[in-house]
Design an enzyme around this catalytic site. Sequence first.
Site, PDB file in Angstrom:
ATOM      1  N   LYS A  50      25.639 112.540  63.401  1.00  0.00           N
ATOM      2  CA  LYS A  50      24.496 111.684  63.731  1.00  0.00           C
ATOM      3  C   LYS A  50      24.216 111.741  65.231  1.00  0.00           C
ATOM      4  CE  LYS A  50      25.229 108.635  59.799  1.00  0.00           C
ATOM      5  NZ  LYS A  50      25.794 107.390  59.289  1.00  0.00           N
ATOM      6  N   GLN A  94      28.926 102.323  61.549  1.00  0.00           N
ATOM      7  CA  GLN A  94      29.351 103.232  60.482  1.00  0.00           C
ATOM      8  C   GLN A  94      30.227 102.481  59.479  1.00  0.00           C
ATOM      9  OE1 GLN A  94      28.342 106.500  60.061  1.00  0.00           O
ATOM     10  NE2 GLN A  94      29.405 106.357  58.107  1.00  0.00           N
ATOM     11  N   ASP A 117      19.754 101.293  60.207  1.00  0.00           N
ATOM     12  CA  ASP A 117      20.273 101.603  58.874  1.00  0.00           C
ATOM     13  C   ASP A 117      19.519 100.837  57.791  1.00  0.00           C
ATOM     14  OD1 ASP A 117      22.168 103.565  58.557  1.00  0.00           O
ATOM     15  OD2 ASP A 117      23.863 102.290  59.106  1.00  0.00           O
TER      16      ASP A 117
END
Length: 289
Positions: A50, A94, A117
Amino acid sequence: MAARIIDGRAIARRVQAQVADEVAALPRIPGLAVVLVGNDPASEVYVRNKVRAARSAQIYSVEHRLPANASEQQILALIRRLNGDPHVDGILVQLPLPPGIDALKVIEAIDSLKDVDGFHPYNVGRLAAGAPAMVPCTPLGAMMLIHEAIGVPQGVETLMIGCSNIVGKPLAQLLLADGATVTMAHKLTSNLAEHVSRADLVVCAAGVPGLVRGAWIRPGATVIDIGINRVADGQGGSRIVGDVAYEEACEVAGAITPVPGGVGPMTIACLLKNTLQACRQHAGQSEAA
Ligand code: NAD
């Protein structure tokens, strides 16, 4: 019949190039903070990919690492600091977090406008209400592949296998918003084969290798395989497979995403897209202030 392969890598490259062009035209560089707690090997790979992809799109990306034994308070303090940092437009924590950490509490601590997200309940609610929201990256990427393969799935008999908060539920909301007729299946669903055989669009995010058999698939159906499963390759190593018995499915489906090379690359491309969106919202806010 050989299914058309939906090339997620090529489509993701196109999305990333478009994001890079749009970033280049912005008055300032967007910032993405990626928080990794602990050292789960799969998470390390995801975070590295990412950060690398963000940098290649000229997004200023910083990785924040905390040890596996970090307390919830330490994680929340980092999030508060990032919420207040004007150079940070997007914050990604994460998952999974180490045992004992309340993931929902951590996600709720993220400024909902920086929630790239799309997991914050504010964005989850807005998506469900049909309002503009930050949409989770994997469902957003899967929708783009569906649009590429069959256009808007209005009225299309669709089976969504898996109903997690991060993939299945938000993807079902997006499909509904497009006018698809959506059935949700999960691990308590009986007669999965029967549901699959009725669908013209099968989307699978269960995390069970080979769950969907070729013989279940309606001839010509579109198959979007979101599963990422590591299995033994029979030679002492391992390989990545999806949730669909790929070779079998290719004989019957009209179009199919491969694993790897399907939805996976789209997830990262959509993270960059969401960071760009967050930066624009952030800029709009500062102008209004
Ligand atoms: P999860 O474990 O949170 O949810 C799995 C869902 O599948 C649940 O709703 C469960 O009820 C359902 N399920 C499990 N077994 C089933 C069965 N036998 N029949 C029908 N339904 C069943 O998983 P998740 O986080 O939603 O991830 C699902 C898969 O997608 C995993 O393989 C994960 O690695 C993959 N994934 C891929 C990406 C990507 O970028 N491509 C992103 C996120 C997740």
